[in-house]
Scaffold this motif. Structure first.
Motif, PDB file in Angstrom:
ATOM      1  N   ALA A  95      -9.974  -9.854   7.302  1.00 41.47           N
ATOM      2  CA  ALA A  95      -9.852  -9.187   6.181  1.00 41.47           C
ATOM      3  C   ALA A  95      -8.880  -9.930   5.399  1.00 41.47           C
ATOM      4  O   ALA A  95      -7.697 -10.199   5.843  1.00 41.47           O
ATOM      5  N   ILE A  96      -9.140 -10.263   4.065  1.00 38.05           N
ATOM      6  CA  ILE A  96      -8.176 -11.255   3.313  1.00 38.05           C
ATOM      7  C   ILE A  96      -7.354 -10.591   2.511  1.00 38.05           C
ATOM      8  O   ILE A  96      -6.294 -10.743   2.092  1.00 38.05           O
ATOM      9  N   ALA A  97      -8.161  -9.533   1.684  1.00 32.70           N
ATOM     10  CA  ALA A  97      -7.626  -8.580   0.695  1.00 32.70           C
ATOM     11  C   ALA A  97      -8.098  -7.261   0.588  1.00 32.70           C
ATOM     12  O   ALA A  97      -9.543  -7.452   0.748  1.00 32.70           O
ATOM     13  N   THR A  98      -7.456  -6.184   0.331  1.00 36.42           N
ATOM     14  CA  THR A  98      -8.113  -4.835   0.184  1.00 36.42           C
ATOM     15  C   THR A  98      -7.716  -4.276  -1.125  1.00 36.42           C
ATOM     16  O   THR A  98      -6.687  -4.369  -1.601  1.00 36.42           O
ATOM     17  N   ALA A  99      -8.625  -3.325  -1.731  1.00 42.67           N
ATOM     18  CA  ALA A  99      -8.265  -2.655  -2.739  1.00 42.67           C
ATOM     19  C   ALA A  99      -9.217  -1.393  -3.019  1.00 42.67           C
ATOM     20  O   ALA A  99     -10.517  -1.512  -2.134  1.00 42.67           O
ATOM     21  N   MET A 100      -8.778  -0.560  -3.717  1.00 44.12           N
ATOM     22  CA  MET A 100      -9.858   0.395  -4.117  1.00 44.12           C
ATOM     23  C   MET A 100     -10.601  -0.066  -5.516  1.00 44.12           C
ATOM     24  O   MET A 100     -10.186  -0.710  -6.319  1.00 44.12           O
ATOM     25  N   SER A 101     -11.876   0.261  -5.564  1.00 44.92           N
ATOM     26  CA  SER A 101     -12.454   0.031  -6.713  1.00 44.92           C
ATOM     27  C   SER A 101     -12.638   1.051  -7.747  1.00 44.92           C
ATOM     28  O   SER A 101     -13.043   2.170  -7.352  1.00 44.92           O
ATOM     29  N   GLY A 102     -12.483   0.743  -9.003  1.00 43.41           N
ATOM     30  CA  GLY A 102     -12.610   1.562 -10.011  1.00 43.41           C
ATOM     31  C   GLY A 102     -11.621   2.721  -9.789  1.00 43.41           C
ATOM     32  O   GLY A 102     -10.475   2.483  -9.591  1.00 43.41           O
ATOM     33  N   SER A 103     -12.267   4.007 -10.166  1.00 43.93           N
ATOM     34  CA  SER A 103     -11.544   5.250  -9.818  1.00 43.93           C
ATOM     35  C   SER A 103     -11.935   5.936  -8.589  1.00 43.93           C
ATOM     36  O   SER A 103     -11.504   6.950  -8.363  1.00 43.93           O
ATOM     37  N   ILE A 141      -5.834   8.835  -4.574  1.00 44.51           N
ATOM     38  CA  ILE A 141      -5.487   9.389  -3.352  1.00 44.51           C
ATOM     39  C   ILE A 141      -4.714  10.598  -3.423  1.00 44.51           C
ATOM     40  O   ILE A 141      -5.231  11.318  -2.371  1.00 44.51           O
ATOM     41  N   GLU A 142      -4.341  11.212  -4.637  1.00 42.83           N
ATOM     42  CA  GLU A 142      -3.927  12.426  -4.537  1.00 42.83           C
ATOM     43  C   GLU A 142      -4.936  13.418  -4.369  1.00 42.83           C
ATOM     44  O   GLU A 142      -5.021  14.376  -3.865  1.00 42.83           O
ATOM     45  N   LEU A 143      -6.279  12.932  -5.120  1.00 43.23           N
ATOM     46  CA  LEU A 143      -7.495  13.785  -5.017  1.00 43.23           C
ATOM     47  C   LEU A 143      -8.250  13.550  -3.813  1.00 43.23           C
ATOM     48  O   LEU A 143      -9.034  14.568  -3.459  1.00 43.23           O
ATOM     49  N   ALA A 144      -8.144  12.434  -3.378  1.00 42.87           N
ATOM     50  CA  ALA A 144      -8.793  12.003  -1.785  1.00 42.87           C
ATOM     51  C   ALA A 144      -7.935  11.305  -1.125  1.00 42.87           C
ATOM     52  O   ALA A 144      -7.887  10.243  -0.983  1.00 42.87           O
ATOM     53  N   PRO A 145      -7.083  12.070  -0.030  1.00 35.62           N
ATOM     54  CA  PRO A 145      -6.105  11.150   0.577  1.00 35.62           C
ATOM     55  C   PRO A 145      -6.863  10.397   1.539  1.00 35.62           C
ATOM     56  O   PRO A 145      -6.232   9.326   2.178  1.00 35.62           O
ATOM     57  N   ALA A 146      -8.250  10.459   1.984  1.00 35.08           N
ATOM     58  CA  ALA A 146      -8.950   9.543   2.822  1.00 35.08           C
ATOM     59  C   ALA A 146      -8.858   8.244   2.278  1.00 35.08           C
ATOM     60  O   ALA A 146      -9.071   7.066   3.121  1.00 35.08           O
ATOM     61  N   ILE A 147      -8.680   8.027   1.160  1.00 32.77           N
ATOM     62  CA  ILE A 147      -8.729   6.738   0.344  1.00 32.77           C
ATOM     63  C   ILE A 147      -7.561   5.914   1.210  1.00 32.77           C
ATOM     64  O   ILE A 147      -7.894   4.764   1.381  1.00 32.77           O
ATOM     65  N   ASN A 148      -6.347   6.424   1.009  1.00 34.95           N
ATOM     66  CA  ASN A 148      -5.304   5.823   1.811  1.00 34.95           C
ATOM     67  C   ASN A 148      -5.580   5.221   3.219  1.00 34.95           C
ATOM     68  O   ASN A 148      -5.011   4.117   3.801  1.00 34.95           O
ATOM     69  N   SER A 149      -5.909   6.227   4.092  1.00 35.77           N
ATOM     70  CA  SER A 149      -6.697   5.915   5.425  1.00 35.77           C
ATOM     71  C   SER A 149      -7.714   4.824   5.510  1.00 35.77           C
ATOM     72  O   SER A 149      -7.652   3.698   6.331  1.00 35.77           O
ATOM     73  N   CYS A 150      -8.271   4.620   4.454  1.00 33.56           N
ATOM     74  CA  CYS A 150      -9.707   3.843   4.407  1.00 33.56           C
ATOM     75  C   CYS A 150      -8.777   2.437   3.977  1.00 33.56           C
ATOM     76  O   CYS A 150      -9.201   1.504   4.498  1.00 33.56           O
ATOM     77  N   LEU A 151      -8.026   2.019   3.193  1.00 35.22           N
ATOM     78  CA  LEU A 151      -7.401   1.140   2.783  1.00 35.22           C
ATOM     79  C   LEU A 151      -6.431   0.468   3.947  1.00 35.22           C
ATOM     80  O   LEU A 151      -6.556  -0.814   4.102  1.00 35.22           O
ATOM     81  N   ASP A 152      -5.972   1.455   4.742  1.00 35.15           N
ATOM     82  CA  ASP A 152      -5.127   0.814   5.869  1.00 35.15           C
ATOM     83  C   ASP A 152      -5.827   0.196   6.912  1.00 35.15           C
ATOM     84  O   ASP A 152      -5.598  -0.752   7.364  1.00 35.15           O
ATOM     85  N   ARG A 153      -7.052   1.007   7.286  1.00 32.13           N
ATOM     86  CA  ARG A 153      -7.885   0.511   8.090  1.00 32.13           C
ATOM     87  C   ARG A 153      -8.483  -0.804   7.715  1.00 32.13           C
ATOM     88  O   ARG A 153      -8.906  -1.597   8.735  1.00 32.13           O
ATOM     89  N   LEU A 154      -8.933  -0.908   6.469  1.00 29.62           N
ATOM     90  CA  LEU A 154      -9.719  -1.989   5.999  1.00 29.62           C
ATOM     91  C   LEU A 154      -8.396  -3.526   6.184  1.00 29.62           C
ATOM     92  O   LEU A 154      -8.962  -4.292   6.750  1.00 29.62           O
ATOM     93  N   ALA A 155      -7.364  -3.226   5.831  1.00 34.26           N
ATOM     94  CA  ALA A 155      -6.359  -4.210   5.827  1.00 34.26           C
ATOM     95  C   ALA A 155      -6.060  -4.526   7.431  1.00 34.26           C
ATOM     96  O   ALA A 155      -5.587  -5.843   7.325  1.00 34.26           O
ATOM     97  N   ARG A 156      -6.279  -3.748   8.410  1.00 33.41           N
ATOM     98  CA  ARG A 156      -6.187  -4.187   9.904  1.00 33.41           C
ATOM     99  C   ARG A 156      -7.525  -4.617  10.349  1.00 33.41           C
ATOM    100  O   ARG A 156      -7.303  -5.246  11.518  1.00 33.41           O
ATOM    101  N   SER A 157      -8.511  -4.771   9.695  1.00 37.20           N
ATOM    102  CA  SER A 157      -9.670  -5.348  10.129  1.00 37.20           C
ATOM    103  C   SER A 157      -9.610  -6.787  10.282  1.00 37.20           C
ATOM    104  O   SER A 157      -9.225  -7.582   9.501  1.00 37.20           O
ATOM    105  N   LYS A 158     -10.298  -7.335  11.512  1.00 39.45           N
ATOM    106  CA  LYS A 158     -10.229  -8.736  11.450  1.00 39.45           C
ATOM    107  C   LYS A 158     -10.979  -9.425  10.432  1.00 39.45           C
ATOM    108  O   LYS A 158     -12.030  -9.205  10.189  1.00 39.45           O
TER     109      LYS A 158
END
Length: 279
Positions: free
Chosen positions: A234-242, A215-232
């Motif tokens: 959605a059971i669990a969310t995470a970043m994959s790999g690096s 997230i330090e290198l690509a802050p958009a990851i944080n927004s992506c995770l937040d949006r995924l968690a709010r999606s109808k």
């Protein structure tokens, strides 16, 4: 002529367990694969040639430097026998995305070329060749759901009981795996212990230690995770790999596809799929 799938890889969880004497990070991770991925079409030819097509073809180095050609040369050097091949790689997995695209391509190619060979490599020789190509290639070669340890050389099959869907999302930002690991200074979580009583969502809940650094290198990851968690659905969310790709497990493919469309409409890359379950 044959066409094979090189499935996208996801890390259900990824925990750092220290470093080896050589400076490589030791991992504890559960890896699964999806029904979405790259496609390799292989047919006999007078001379070897690799053609790269697809949405993310432009993000790769030249065909001569592609890991698939390295795998072909390594196959022959290890004693495998195969004539000239014309290979078409349809690159559907984003490059530098934490979805194992290059490793998946090399592994799918090795499985295919070994099956086509008049003198195939044995299981151990094929594994050692895969390991020489990259840390993720052996687990991509094994397929199914695997728990990996060390730097990826140790694998244990996992029973993954999950019938829902998965959504892969990438903010169209490539990340260097080497850079993420080099910059990683966060506290490590260490070995996760037994996962035999955890379902897929429970494994995702074990976390990915690389997330904060990515997230330090690509802050958009944080927004992506937040949006995924709010999606109808959605059971669990995470970043994959690096990173920078993220994913969400969904209760149903319909909800995953709706969320994919919503992400795509705002400029993200997104694909709804299912987790591959071996027979």
């Amino acid at each position: 002529m044959i066409t094979v799938l090189a499935p996208a890889k996801i890390n259900l969880f990824l925990r750092i367990c220290g470093k080896t004497d050589a400076g490589y990070h030791r991992l504890d991770s559960a890896i699964a694969f999806t029904h979405f991925g790259d496609h390799l079409t292989i047919e006999s030819a007078h001379d070897d040639q690799l053609t790269i097509i697809g949405e993310f073809a432009g993000g790769l180095e030249s065909a001569d430097d592609n890991l698939v050609m390295t795998a072909l040369n390594g196959f022959r050097a290890a004693g495998g026998v195969i004539g000239g091949l014309s290979i078409t790689l349809e690159k559907n997995i984003p490059v530098g995305a934490g979805l194992g695209g290059g490793s998946a391509d090399a592994a799918a190619f090795l499985r295919a070329v070994n099956a086509l060979s008049s003198m195939p490599l044995g299981k151990d020789a094929l594994y050692h060749l895969a390991a020489s190509l990259g840390a993720d290639v052996p687990v991509c070669l094994a397929g199914g759901c695997q728990r990996i340890a060390g730097i990826g050389e140790t694998m244990t099959p996992i029973d993954l009981d999950f019938s829902g869907a998965i959504l892969l999302v990438n903010p169209r930002i490539p990340l260097s795996t080497k850079e993420v690991f080099t910059r990683f200074t966060c506290p490590i979580s260490g070995f996760a212990g037994s996962v035999s009583n955890l379902d897929a969502a429970g494994m995702v809940g074990l976390g990915n230690d690389l997330t904060a650094t990515a997230i330090e290198l690509a802050p958009a990851i944080n927004s992506c995770l937040d949006r995924l968690a709010r999606s109808k659905g959605a059971i669990a969310t995470a970043m994959s790999g690096s990173g920078a790709s993220c994913f969400a497990l969904f209760d149903h493919i319909d909800n995953a596809e709706i969320a994919a469309t919503e992400f795509e409409n705002t400029g993200y890359w997104a694909r709804a799929s299912m987790i591959y379950q071996p027979d």
